[in-house]
Write an enzyme that holds these catalytic residues in place. Structure first.
Site, mmCIF file in Angstrom:
data_model
loop_
_atom_site.group_PDB
_atom_site.id
_atom_site.type_symbol
_atom_site.label_atom_id
_atom_site.label_comp_id
_atom_site.label_asym_id
_atom_site.label_seq_id
_atom_site.Cartn_x
_atom_site.Cartn_y
_atom_site.Cartn_z
ATOM 1 N N PHE A 112 30.404 -34.168 -21.147
ATOM 2 C CA PHE A 112 30.959 -35.585 -21.471
ATOM 3 C C PHE A 112 29.711 -36.221 -22.341
ATOM 4 O O PHE A 112 29.974 -37.069 -23.757
ATOM 5 C CB PHE A 112 31.815 -36.745 -20.929
ATOM 6 N N LYS A 113 28.933 -36.284 -22.263
ATOM 7 C CA LYS A 113 27.058 -37.096 -22.054
ATOM 8 C C LYS A 113 27.851 -36.396 -23.393
ATOM 9 O O LYS A 113 26.625 -37.830 -24.342
ATOM 10 C CB LYS A 113 26.440 -36.788 -21.365
ATOM 11 N N ASP A 114 27.571 -35.906 -24.454
ATOM 12 C CA ASP A 114 27.455 -34.899 -25.627
ATOM 13 C C ASP A 114 28.073 -36.442 -26.581
ATOM 14 O O ASP A 114 27.741 -36.346 -27.794
ATOM 15 C CB ASP A 114 28.119 -33.958 -26.150
ATOM 16 N N MET A 117 25.383 -38.254 -26.766
ATOM 17 C CA MET A 117 23.976 -38.471 -26.820
ATOM 18 C C MET A 117 23.952 -38.054 -28.426
ATOM 19 O O MET A 117 23.000 -38.436 -28.746
ATOM 20 C CB MET A 117 23.836 -36.966 -25.985
ATOM 21 N N THR A 145 23.396 -36.038 -17.849
ATOM 22 C CA THR A 145 22.676 -36.719 -19.055
ATOM 23 C C THR A 145 21.600 -36.147 -19.347
ATOM 24 O O THR A 145 21.062 -35.826 -20.266
ATOM 25 C CB THR A 145 22.062 -37.823 -18.230
#
Length: 474
Positions: A112-114, A117, A145
């Site tokens: 989900f960090k994408d 990011m 992350t």
């Protein structure tokens, strides 16, 4: 829109806080005001593409980038090519259970960090080019992350990444994703310690204002406001996808370690999105559950952080929690600083029985704790019942979220990663190895480039000085 620190300092524009990371006074960036959204606006946003919805949600907070440029940045970020789905974040019902899975892990690093990011990669490049500057990102990761940041910054000529991770505490897939990158602007350091040690090293470097300025140190961890803001968008997207009557509530269950993902939900709720409950789902490292169930926040030292099968949540000190306390205190920076001074001295912050505890209880947060056996049971049940494989962190969210379901109210569980990133646990749960995108076949056997360092700030500074170019003296 101007920004301030949770501890009182004036910080400037969005672009200023984007590049600075931690505030000079040690606090975190917050907008001076939180804009609100009307029901009519929400309805008008229902048919927008993900990129155009992101523009509507984020624009009030980003007033220093021209409208056309911001739209272009967002449209270049949220593409079907990057996220392998025209919806970007598909919302999938789990049968007729009232549970929904918000798919957030279809991006380049499968986590989900994408979602945030990839935007940071675009906006960093834009702002640095406009200013003629460079940025050296110093970050800490418990697993996802790091790879999301590194994949977002590949090929960015004005950005270097130095990423700290806890040595031996990530899954083999997570390690391979990061350590197999050979690009000259990516540096991976495995710290002899836990994630909180990595985070503390990042904060210690940021606290040295001269060193930070000399080496143009910035941040991509969830302490970076741009990440929180970008993550708030998918709460709006998920809610609108439900096609509920105006004002009807939805609940969200969020696997939580560093409090950034669920705080993004609180930001959306504070803007006026009809969120009823925000469920904080922890693993055995249940510092946040202790607070929301009993009113006391007490960080845990590194030697008391358990090694679990949902390792990205193996955290004993939730850095983004300071933002929540700031809002609970009515944006009182003096009160927030006082609380965080207690945290810094390893003393508990006890709000139970105070007016601030009333504000906590009214904020809609609930919490729960999972165990390894509970994760295995949930992965198995979701697979057997709905034919879906989930990773252990997502299992934490579903397990805890089920306990707070309300009749007739959708419970949206946030997916955090594809199960391929945690093959051993999924194999233990269902007896089969999850599939993975073809681009990651054999990644564990790829050559690795990383360095193990002790948990020592001077060693980290020496590495930065030896590998990055310092700013010329004025």
């Amino acid at each position: 829109m101007k920004y301030v620190s949770t501890r009182g300092a004036a910080l400037g524009s969005f672009s200023d806080v984007l590049l600075s990371g931690l505030a000079p006074d040690g606090g975190l960036a917050m907008p001076e005001v939180i804009p609100t959204v009307t029901p009519a606006q929400l309805e008008a946003w229902r048919a927008l593409s993900y990129a155009d919805l992101a523009y509507e949600v984020m624009r009030p907070f980003i007033t220093d980038i021209p409208e056309g440029d911001l739209r272009t940045l967002l449209r270049n970020t949220y593409t079907e090519e990057a996220f392998h789905s025209p919806e970007i974040t598909p919302l999938t019902p789990l049968g007729d259970s009232g549970l929904y899975l918000l798919e957030l892990s279809n991006g380049p690093s499968l986590a989900f960090k994408d979602m945030a990011m990839q935007f940071l990669g675009q906006v960093f490049e834009y702002v640095l080019e406009a200013r003629g500057e460079r940025l050296n990102i110093l970050g800490a990761t418990s697993g996802d992350t790091g790879s999301a940041a590194e994949y977002a910054m590949l090929g960015k000529a004005r950005v270097n990444v130095v990423m700290l991770s806890p040595h031996g505490r990530m899954s083999a897939f997570q390690q391979a994703q990061m350590f197999s990158l050979q690009e000259p602007n990516i540096f991976n350091l495995a710290v002899e310690g836990v994630f909180d040690d990595c985070q503390d090293l990042v904060k210690a470097v940021n606290a040295d204002a001269d060193f930070k300025a000399r080496y143009d140190i910035g941040a991509v961890n969830s302490i970076n406001w741009a990440r929180v803001l970008a993550q708030a968008v998918y709460y709006f997207r998920a809610y609108l996808a439900l096609n509920l009557p105006a004002g009807a509530e939805a609940d969200f269950s969020v696997p939580s370690g560093n409090f950034g993902n669920v705080f993004a939900g609180y930001l959306a709720k504070s803007m006026g999105l009809p969120i009823g409950q925000l469920i904080v789902a922890t693993n055995e490292n249940d510092v946040l559950h202790d607070f929301f169930s009993g009113g006391t926040y007490h960080v845990r030292p590194a030697d008391r952080v358990a090694v679990t099968s949902s390792p990205s949540m193996d955290i004993g000190k939730a850095s983004n929690f300071e933002r929540y306390l700031y809002l609970i205190a009515g944006s009182d920076a003096v009160q927030t600083r006082g609380w965080w001074d207690e945290v810094g001295q390893s003393r508990p912050v006890a709000l139970s029985g105070t007016p601030h505890w009333d504000a906590v209880q009214a904020s809609g947060f609930r919490s729960g704790r999972s165990t390894h056996e509970g994760r295995l049971r949930t992965i198995r049940a979701v697979f057997d019942t709905y034919g879906r494989l989930i990773d252990p962190h997502t299992a934490d969210g579903i397990l805890v979220g089920q306990g707070y379901q309300r009749p007739g109210v959708p419970m949206i569980c946030l997916e955090t990663a594809l199960p391929a990133k945690f093959e051993e646990t999924v194999q233990e749960a269902v007896g089969q190895t999850p599939g993975r995108p073809a681009r990651f076949d054999g990644i564990e056997q790829a050559p690795k480039r990383f360095q193990v360092i002790p948990n020592d700030v001077q060693t980290l500074k020496d590495f930065i000085a030896a590998n990055l170019t310092a700013r010329e003296p004025a």
